[in-house]
Design a protein around this motif. Structure first.
Motif, PDB file in Angstrom:
ATOM      1  N   ASN A  19     -13.230 -55.561  26.177  1.00 32.34           N
ATOM      2  CA  ASN A  19     -12.508 -54.297  26.330  1.00 32.34           C
ATOM      3  C   ASN A  19     -12.513 -53.850  27.788  1.00 32.34           C
ATOM      4  O   ASN A  19     -11.502 -53.398  28.316  1.00 32.34           O
ATOM      5  CB  ASN A  19     -13.139 -53.198  25.477  1.00 32.34           C
ATOM      6  CG  ASN A  19     -12.843 -53.344  24.009  1.00 32.34           C
ATOM      7  OD1 ASN A  19     -12.026 -54.170  23.604  1.00 32.34           O
ATOM      8  ND2 ASN A  19     -13.516 -52.551  23.199  1.00 32.34           N
ATOM      9  N   SER A  20     -13.650 -53.982  28.423  1.00 27.28           N
ATOM     10  CA  SER A  20     -13.784 -53.575  29.811  1.00 27.28           C
ATOM     11  C   SER A  20     -12.869 -54.403  30.720  1.00 27.28           C
ATOM     12  O   SER A  20     -12.213 -53.867  31.619  1.00 27.28           O
ATOM     13  CB  SER A  20     -15.246 -53.712  30.240  1.00 27.28           C
ATOM     14  OG  SER A  20     -15.497 -52.943  31.366  1.00 27.28           O
ATOM     15  N   ARG A  21     -12.809 -55.708  30.463  1.00 28.09           N
ATOM     16  CA  ARG A  21     -11.925 -56.579  31.268  1.00 28.09           C
ATOM     17  C   ARG A  21     -10.454 -56.249  31.017  1.00 28.09           C
ATOM     18  O   ARG A  21      -9.657 -56.197  31.961  1.00 28.09           O
ATOM     19  CB  ARG A  21     -12.205 -58.046  30.965  1.00 28.09           C
ATOM     20  CG  ARG A  21     -13.491 -58.565  31.589  1.00 28.09           C
ATOM     21  CD  ARG A  21     -13.571 -60.093  31.551  1.00 28.09           C
ATOM     22  NE  ARG A  21     -13.444 -60.661  30.221  1.00 28.09           N
ATOM     23  CZ  ARG A  21     -14.444 -60.845  29.359  1.00 28.09           C
ATOM     24  NH1 ARG A  21     -15.675 -60.495  29.706  1.00 28.09           N
ATOM     25  NH2 ARG A  21     -14.241 -61.375  28.177  1.00 28.09           N
ATOM     26  N   ILE A  22     -10.098 -56.029  29.764  1.00 25.74           N
ATOM     27  CA  ILE A  22      -8.714 -55.679  29.432  1.00 25.74           C
ATOM     28  C   ILE A  22      -8.334 -54.362  30.101  1.00 25.74           C
ATOM     29  O   ILE A  22      -7.259 -54.236  30.694  1.00 25.74           O
ATOM     30  CB  ILE A  22      -8.514 -55.587  27.900  1.00 25.74           C
ATOM     31  CG1 ILE A  22      -8.619 -56.969  27.270  1.00 25.74           C
ATOM     32  CG2 ILE A  22      -7.171 -54.949  27.571  1.00 25.74           C
ATOM     33  CD1 ILE A  22      -8.670 -56.959  25.745  1.00 25.74           C
ATOM     34  N   LYS A  25      -7.663 -54.848  33.740  1.00 18.93           N
ATOM     35  CA  LYS A  25      -6.348 -55.478  33.966  1.00 18.93           C
ATOM     36  C   LYS A  25      -5.231 -54.444  33.832  1.00 18.93           C
ATOM     37  O   LYS A  25      -4.278 -54.462  34.614  1.00 18.93           O
ATOM     38  CB  LYS A  25      -6.115 -56.622  32.965  1.00 18.93           C
ATOM     39  CG  LYS A  25      -6.877 -57.870  33.289  1.00 18.93           C
ATOM     40  CD  LYS A  25      -6.290 -58.519  34.526  1.00 18.93           C
ATOM     41  CE  LYS A  25      -6.940 -59.865  34.756  1.00 18.93           C
ATOM     42  NZ  LYS A  25      -6.622 -60.394  36.063  1.00 18.93           N
ATOM     43  N   ILE A  26      -5.346 -53.572  32.845  1.00 17.31           N
ATOM     44  CA  ILE A  26      -4.334 -52.521  32.667  1.00 17.31           C
ATOM     45  C   ILE A  26      -4.300 -51.626  33.900  1.00 17.31           C
ATOM     46  O   ILE A  26      -3.220 -51.286  34.408  1.00 17.31           O
ATOM     47  CB  ILE A  26      -4.608 -51.702  31.378  1.00 17.31           C
ATOM     48  CG1 ILE A  26      -4.310 -52.562  30.150  1.00 17.31           C
ATOM     49  CG2 ILE A  26      -3.777 -50.417  31.360  1.00 17.31           C
ATOM     50  CD1 ILE A  26      -4.739 -51.934  28.832  1.00 17.31           C
ATOM     51  N   LYS A  35     -10.475 -48.818  38.938  1.00 16.33           N
ATOM     52  CA  LYS A  35     -10.254 -49.933  38.015  1.00 16.33           C
ATOM     53  C   LYS A  35     -11.181 -49.899  36.808  1.00 16.33           C
ATOM     54  O   LYS A  35     -11.007 -50.662  35.880  1.00 16.33           O
ATOM     55  CB  LYS A  35     -10.454 -51.282  38.740  1.00 16.33           C
ATOM     56  CG  LYS A  35      -9.610 -51.459  39.976  1.00 16.33           C
ATOM     57  CD  LYS A  35      -8.155 -51.605  39.651  1.00 16.33           C
ATOM     58  CE  LYS A  35      -7.379 -51.923  40.910  1.00 16.33           C
ATOM     59  NZ  LYS A  35      -6.218 -51.134  41.118  1.00 16.33           N
ATOM     60  N   GLN A  36     -12.183 -49.030  36.817  1.00 17.62           N
ATOM     61  CA  GLN A  36     -13.151 -48.984  35.721  1.00 17.62           C
ATOM     62  C   GLN A  36     -13.521 -47.546  35.397  1.00 17.62           C
ATOM     63  O   GLN A  36     -13.444 -46.662  36.256  1.00 17.62           O
ATOM     64  CB  GLN A  36     -14.431 -49.759  36.078  1.00 17.62           C
ATOM     65  CG  GLN A  36     -14.241 -51.248  36.177  1.00 17.62           C
ATOM     66  CD  GLN A  36     -13.842 -51.874  34.847  1.00 17.62           C
ATOM     67  OE1 GLN A  36     -14.330 -51.502  33.791  1.00 17.62           O
ATOM     68  NE2 GLN A  36     -12.936 -52.844  34.910  1.00 17.62           N
ATOM     69  N   MET A  64      -2.702 -46.270  27.383  1.00 19.11           N
ATOM     70  CA  MET A  64      -2.072 -47.589  27.289  1.00 19.11           C
ATOM     71  C   MET A  64      -3.030 -48.606  26.663  1.00 19.11           C
ATOM     72  O   MET A  64      -2.629 -49.415  25.824  1.00 19.11           O
ATOM     73  CB  MET A  64      -1.636 -48.067  28.681  1.00 19.11           C
ATOM     74  CG  MET A  64      -0.869 -49.368  28.668  1.00 19.11           C
ATOM     75  SD  MET A  64       0.733 -49.235  27.856  1.00 19.11           S
ATOM     76  CE  MET A  64       1.569 -48.111  28.933  1.00 19.11           C
ATOM     77  N   PHE A  65      -4.297 -48.570  27.064  1.00 19.66           N
ATOM     78  CA  PHE A  65      -5.301 -49.483  26.501  1.00 19.66           C
ATOM     79  C   PHE A  65      -5.365 -49.346  24.989  1.00 19.66           C
ATOM     80  O   PHE A  65      -5.319 -50.341  24.267  1.00 19.66           O
ATOM     81  CB  PHE A  65      -6.677 -49.195  27.115  1.00 19.66           C
ATOM     82  CG  PHE A  65      -7.792 -49.935  26.447  1.00 19.66           C
ATOM     83  CD1 PHE A  65      -8.085 -51.244  26.797  1.00 19.66           C
ATOM     84  CD2 PHE A  65      -8.553 -49.329  25.452  1.00 19.66           C
ATOM     85  CE1 PHE A  65      -9.114 -51.940  26.168  1.00 19.66           C
ATOM     86  CE2 PHE A  65      -9.584 -50.014  24.825  1.00 19.66           C
ATOM     87  CZ  PHE A  65      -9.861 -51.321  25.185  1.00 19.66           C
TER      88      PHE A  65
END
Length: 187
Positions: A19-22, A25-26, A35-36, A64-65
């Motif tokens: 989830n954190s990586r996705i 990326k979003i 970014k986080q 969006m996520f």
């Protein structure tokens, strides 16, 4: 409730590496500066303000996520980011926590003494009175995140229910602060 919801959704994203990586990326795809999300730590109440500020800052990315990845999720947090009242409360919390964090930092340090600390607390108590009165008059300039959000929402008005919640919170905060530090009301 809003604070708990914010912490919950951050923990949902941060607790799972995928989830954190996705989410990262979003944020990258949407051109976000950040970014986080920040993980909330129960041991440090100061982190709440930073978590809420980051949630508000990345509200479009978070929406969006959840829309892309958890459409069928029973506890869909994306709905919060379509709720104008909820977003106004997040913006207000970001502002009020920022003010409290600033006060907290001002109370620390070697050069402080009891007189300086008392003056800073008295100043904050007076600010809370001014902010309450201005909120009653529908002036939100002391809450820059909230004011900017309302302006960016085509000049939308703050719902009366939210305004009442903010007024009640400011009054309760003043009362709590006065009781916590035992500074008598000098009216």
């Amino acid at each position: 409730m809003v604070l708990d919801d914010s912490v919950q959704l951050v923990n949902f994203i941060k607790a799972r590496p995928l989830n954190s990586r996705i989410f990262g990326k979003i944020c990258e795809e949407m051109g976000s500066v950040q970014k986080q999300l920040l993980l909330h730590a129960e041991v440090c109440w100061l982190s709440r303000g930073k978590v809420v500020s980051r949630v508000f800052e990345l509200r479009d990315e978070i929406r969006m996520f959840f829309m892309k990845n958890y459409l069928r999720c029973a506890n869909n947090h994306a709905d919060h980011f379509n709720d104008f009242e909820w977003l106004t409360l997040v913006a207000y919390l970001a502002d009020i926590f920022s003010a409290l964090n600033e006060l907290n930092l001002g109370l620390q340090g070697r050069d402080n003494n009891i007189f300086k600390v008392e003056d800073k607390i008295e100043t904050m108590l007076k600010k809370l009175d001014v902010w309450t009165n201005r909120t009653i008059q529908k002036n939100y300039n002391n809450f820059p995140t909230l004011a900017a959000f309302l302006e960016s929402s085509d000049g939308a008005l703050l719902p009366t229910r939210v305004q009442d919640e903010i007024i009640n919170h400011l009054r309760a905060l003043k009362s709590s602060l006065r009781n916590y530090v035992s500074v008598p009301d000098k009216k």
